[in-house]
Every structure is written in structure tokens, then in C-alpha cells.
Design a protein around this motif. Structure first.
Motif, short mmCIF file in Angstrom:
data_model
loop_
_atom_site.label_atom_id
_atom_site.label_comp_id
_atom_site.label_asym_id
_atom_site.label_seq_id
_atom_site.Cartn_x
_atom_site.Cartn_y
_atom_site.Cartn_z
N MET A 290 -8.81 -9.87 21.26
CA MET A 290 -7.44 -9.67 20.86
C MET A 290 -7.33 -8.57 20.08
O MET A 290 -7.84 -8.36 19.07
N ARG A 291 -6.46 -7.65 20.52
CA ARG A 291 -6.20 -6.59 19.53
C ARG A 291 -5.20 -6.90 18.31
O ARG A 291 -4.57 -7.81 18.07
N LYS A 292 -5.67 -6.15 17.16
CA LYS A 292 -5.18 -6.37 15.89
C LYS A 292 -4.05 -5.53 15.39
O LYS A 292 -4.14 -4.34 15.92
N VAL A 293 -3.45 -5.75 14.40
CA VAL A 293 -2.46 -4.81 13.83
C VAL A 293 -2.85 -4.96 12.29
O VAL A 293 -2.99 -6.05 11.73
N ILE A 294 -3.11 -3.74 11.58
CA ILE A 294 -3.50 -3.35 10.33
C ILE A 294 -2.53 -2.82 9.65
O ILE A 294 -2.02 -1.50 10.09
N GLY A 295 -1.91 -3.20 8.71
CA GLY A 295 -0.89 -2.46 7.64
C GLY A 295 -1.52 -1.95 6.55
O GLY A 295 -2.29 -2.74 5.81
N ILE A 296 -1.17 -1.02 5.91
CA ILE A 296 -1.42 -0.53 4.57
C ILE A 296 -0.17 0.03 3.72
O ILE A 296 0.63 1.04 4.58
N GLY A 297 0.06 -0.53 2.89
CA GLY A 297 1.15 -0.26 2.04
C GLY A 297 1.36 -0.93 0.83
O GLY A 297 0.28 -1.76 0.51
N GLU A 298 2.54 -0.98 0.29
CA GLU A 298 2.54 -1.70 -1.11
C GLU A 298 3.39 -3.02 -1.11
O GLU A 298 3.58 -3.55 0.21
N THR A 299 2.81 -3.67 -1.98
CA THR A 299 3.45 -5.16 -2.14
C THR A 299 4.47 -5.15 -3.49
O THR A 299 4.01 -4.42 -4.22
N VAL A 300 5.49 -5.91 -3.22
CA VAL A 300 6.57 -6.03 -4.21
C VAL A 300 7.01 -7.35 -4.09
O VAL A 300 7.23 -8.21 -3.32
N LEU A 301 7.69 -7.69 -5.20
CA LEU A 301 8.71 -8.75 -5.42
C LEU A 301 10.03 -8.27 -5.13
O LEU A 301 10.71 -7.45 -6.07
N ASP A 302 10.56 -8.62 -4.21
CA ASP A 302 12.25 -8.17 -3.87
C ASP A 302 13.09 -9.19 -4.32
O ASP A 302 13.09 -10.19 -4.14
N ILE A 303 13.85 -8.42 -5.63
CA ILE A 303 14.76 -9.45 -5.96
C ILE A 303 16.23 -8.96 -5.46
O ILE A 303 16.63 -7.71 -5.66
N ILE A 304 17.06 -9.71 -4.72
CA ILE A 304 18.09 -9.26 -4.02
C ILE A 304 19.34 -9.65 -4.94
O ILE A 304 19.44 -10.78 -5.18
N PHE A 305 20.38 -8.76 -4.90
CA PHE A 305 21.68 -8.84 -5.70
C PHE A 305 22.59 -8.63 -4.73
O PHE A 305 22.83 -8.02 -4.11
N GLU B 148 -2.78 -11.32 15.34
CA GLU B 148 -3.85 -10.94 14.52
C GLU B 148 -3.53 -9.98 13.56
O GLU B 148 -3.70 -8.77 14.03
N ALA B 149 -3.01 -10.03 12.45
CA ALA B 149 -2.48 -9.05 11.61
C ALA B 149 -3.36 -9.25 10.34
O ALA B 149 -3.72 -10.29 9.64
N GLY B 150 -3.43 -8.01 9.53
CA GLY B 150 -4.31 -7.80 8.38
C GLY B 150 -3.32 -6.75 7.44
O GLY B 150 -2.74 -5.94 8.00
N PHE B 151 -3.51 -6.88 6.16
CA PHE B 151 -2.94 -6.15 5.10
C PHE B 151 -3.94 -5.43 4.20
O PHE B 151 -4.59 -6.01 3.54
N ILE B 152 -3.69 -4.22 3.86
CA ILE B 152 -4.66 -3.55 2.73
C ILE B 152 -3.54 -3.08 1.71
O ILE B 152 -2.56 -2.31 2.05
N GLY C 104 -0.36 -16.38 8.25
CA GLY C 104 -1.18 -16.12 9.55
C GLY C 104 -1.78 -15.00 9.27
O GLY C 104 -2.55 -14.29 10.31
N CYS C 105 -1.72 -13.96 8.04
CA CYS C 105 -2.29 -12.78 7.95
C CYS C 105 -3.44 -12.76 7.08
O CYS C 105 -3.54 -13.53 6.22
N LYS C 106 -4.33 -11.86 7.36
CA LYS C 106 -5.59 -11.45 6.39
C LYS C 106 -5.13 -10.90 5.27
O LYS C 106 -4.28 -9.78 5.41
N SER C 107 -5.60 -11.39 4.10
CA SER C 107 -5.35 -10.69 2.97
C SER C 107 -6.87 -10.09 2.01
O SER C 107 -6.81 -9.82 1.00
N ASP C 108 -7.95 -10.18 3.00
CA ASP C 108 -9.18 -9.86 2.42
C ASP C 108 -9.04 -8.60 1.78
O ASP C 108 -9.80 -8.10 0.91
N SER C 109 -8.28 -7.62 2.28
CA SER C 109 -8.23 -6.08 1.74
C SER C 109 -7.11 -5.96 0.72
O SER C 109 -6.67 -4.64 0.51
N VAL C 110 -6.72 -6.78 0.06
CA VAL C 110 -5.66 -6.70 -0.93
C VAL C 110 -6.30 -6.71 -2.26
O VAL C 110 -7.05 -7.70 -2.52
N ASN C 111 -6.39 -5.81 -2.96
CA ASN C 111 -7.19 -5.57 -4.27
C ASN C 111 -6.29 -6.03 -5.35
O ASN C 111 -5.30 -5.72 -5.60
#
Length: 318
Positions: free
Chosen positions: A1-16, A43-47, A67-74
């Protein structure tokens, strides 16, 4: 099965709304797309990176719960997770303020397995940041060499306008590595002082990559591709609760369309048909419209369950 890998920031979005907080949820441009894809059975993972705090722990748990892999979140032991404040106006469009406390940005992560025709999503300031650029570029080159399709969402905020000259070499490298580039017309007004999609394509993009999508909020989407192909796609009128995840989920839907229509890197290199483009843009619009129906930055679990059936059916038909 093909995968999708994303690389980007993580934040807490506080909405006003009306200057009062109404929601706080995990976010980040690529993160939002990956969550939506995870909900759709991809099958999705995140860096990424996050702080060693309650917010960071919740973000990692949220990835896994969807259902997303977090192994590459430092997780940095001595820093706090970043925050994004989003202020909704009367049209439910957002103005942002960002707070970040990562004194030791270094992006140390384990490379996920990349196979031919896997999909890699990258973008925003994260893909341009000088501090982590060596690691980001190295990963993108690794993914390209391993046969992945690279999708670049420019997503350049006005808050970084003063850095345009400094980040331009990284921007051009991203254009060159990408198999397809997407951005809003506002991105290119900030970067190139141009607000005409065709002029942006011809003068800034086409030398590097031929596949280019420009979104204009509620105006038609512009698509450019090889052989002088140009097509506009109208936006259906829709009631929006929040537009925060609209572009992110367009990206998710487009990538989902690549999977369900079994479009490979070889197809990309040979050129897609108009029918294939129509299906991909329609999938992007469907995901985007769904995300605008709530205060959340991603498609609903119910929407995801329906798309999961589509994905399973497409895999059977291959």
C-alpha cells in the motif's frame, strides 16, 4: 500500500471569534492534511518536532489516535510546544499570530521508509526555515531519489515577508524538487508582488516544474500543466464555519485522489490527462469543503469512514 509522509510544524491552534477563544486543537498546515488522510484510511506518517510538555504529548497522541505514525516526531526535552492564535473575521477567514519557543531547532528524526510512488507533502515556512533547512532538503532529496511524488504547498505568510530575499534560494530549490506546486494567490503577492496566476506560472514556476495549482479563496482554481494546458475550476458556494483548514485539506484531497486513481510518478512524468486532473481537483475541493463545515482543521471521522471505503475499493480494482 502506498504511503503519504508529511513534514512540517506542529502547533496548538487556539481559535478566536470576537476576540474570545472558542476552540483549541492540534494543528499545523501539513499536520492537518496528514490527520485527514489518516482518518480516510491512508497509511500516513508525520515528520516534525514538538516540546516536552502537555501540548506536545497530546499532539503525538492525536496523531496515533487518528491512525498516523508519529515515530519521526522529535520531542525536545527542554522546550515548549508552539502556539498559533487564529482570529476569525465575519467571513470566517483567519488572521494569525504565532508563538514559538524552540531555542535549539535542529530537527533530528529517523527517516521513514520511502518506496516508489509514495507521496511526500511539504510546505509553509517550515520548508524554508534556514535553521533546519539542511535536514529538510536532505530528506526531500532522499524521497525524490527513492521514487516518491513530492507535493509542495507554498503557504507563505505575510509575517515572514521581511525574509523573502533570505529564503528565496530555498524556495527555488523546493520548486525544483517538487513534482507539483500549489499556492494561494496571496502567497505569490507576498513572494513575487504578482497577483496574476498565469504571470506567476510563466515567470516564476514553469522553469522548475510544469504542474502548478493556484487557489484564490472563493474564486476559481487555476491549473497549469505541460503543453500549455490551463484550466479553471469554479468553487461551489458553501456555508463555512471556518476556513482555517481549507487549503490544507485541498492538499489532502488531491493526494487522496492520486491514491484512489492509482496515479504514479511515471504518470506524472508522462503528463496527466484532463480527465485525471479533473478527478484530482474535484477530490481536493471535496476535502476542502468538508473541512470548512466545522471549527476543526481536518475532515470529520464520518467523512473519513466513507473515503476509507473508496480507498479500499480502489485497491481491490488495481
Amino acid at each position: 500500500m502506498r504511503k503519504v509522509i508529511g513534514i512540517g510544524e506542529t502547533v496548538l491552534d487556539i481559535i478566536f471569534r470576537n476576540d474570545q477563544p472558542i476552540s483549541a486543537i492540534p494543528g499545523g498546515s501539513t499536520f492537518n492534511a496528514i490527520i485527514s488522510l489518516g482518518r480516510c484510511g491512508v497509511e500516513a506518517g508525520f515528520i516534525s518536532e514538538t516540546g516536552n510538555d502537555r501540548v506536545g504529548h497530546n499532539i503525538i497522541k492525536f496523531l496515533r489516535d487518528n491512525g498516523c505514525k508519529s515515530d519521526s516526531v522529535n520531542v525536545y526535552p527542554d522546550s515548549k510546544s508552539p502556539l498559533s492564535l487564529a482570529f476569525l473575521n465575519d467571513q470566517n477567514d483567519a488572521e494569525y499570530i504565532f508563538y514559538k519557543d524552540h531555542p535549539h531547532d535542529r530537527l533530528d528524526f529517523t527517516y521513514p521508509d520511502i518506496q516508489p510512488d509514495d507521496l511526500v507533502l511539504f510546505g509553509s515556512y517550515y520548508a524554508l526555515n534556514q535553521v533546519i533547512r539542511p535536514q529538510v532538503k536532505e530528506f526531500l532529496e532522499y524521497a525524490h531519489e527513492h521514487g516518491a511524488i513530492l507535493y509542495y504547498d507554498v503557504n507563505f505568510r505575510a509575517s515572514h515577508q521581511h525574509e523573502v530575499m533570505k529564503i528565496t534560494p530555498n524556495l527555488l530549490e523546493n520548486f525544483e524538487l517538487a513534482d507539483i506546486v500549489r499556492g494561494s494567490i496571496e502567497d505569490f503577492e507576498i513572494l513575487f508582488k504578482k497577483n496574476n496566476a498565469e504571470k506567476v506560472y510563466r515567470s516564476e514556476i514553469s522553469f522548475y516544474t510544469k504542474k502548478f495549482i493556484v487557489t484564490h479563496g472563493g474564486e476559481p482554481i487555476d491549473l497549469f500543466a505541460e503543453g500549455g494546458f490551463h484550466k479553471q475550476y469554479p468553487i461551489e458556494n458553501r456555508e463555512t464555519v471556518s476556513t482555517i483548514g481549507a487549503g490544507d485539506n485541498f492538499n489532502a484531497g488531491f493526494l487522496f485522489g492520486l491514491l484512489t486513481n492509482n496515479i504514479t510518478r511515471s504518470d506524472f512524468e508522462n503528463g496527466l490527462t484532463e480527465e485525471q486532473w479533473d478527478k484530482l481537483i474535484a477530490s481536493g475541493q471535496q476535502f476542502s469543503a468538508e473541512a470548512c463545515r466545522s471549527l476543526y482543521n481536518y475532515v470529520s471521522p464520518e467523512f473519513g469512514a466513507e473515503r476509507k471505503k473508496e480507498l479500499e475499493l480502489s485497491l481491490i480494482q488495481e
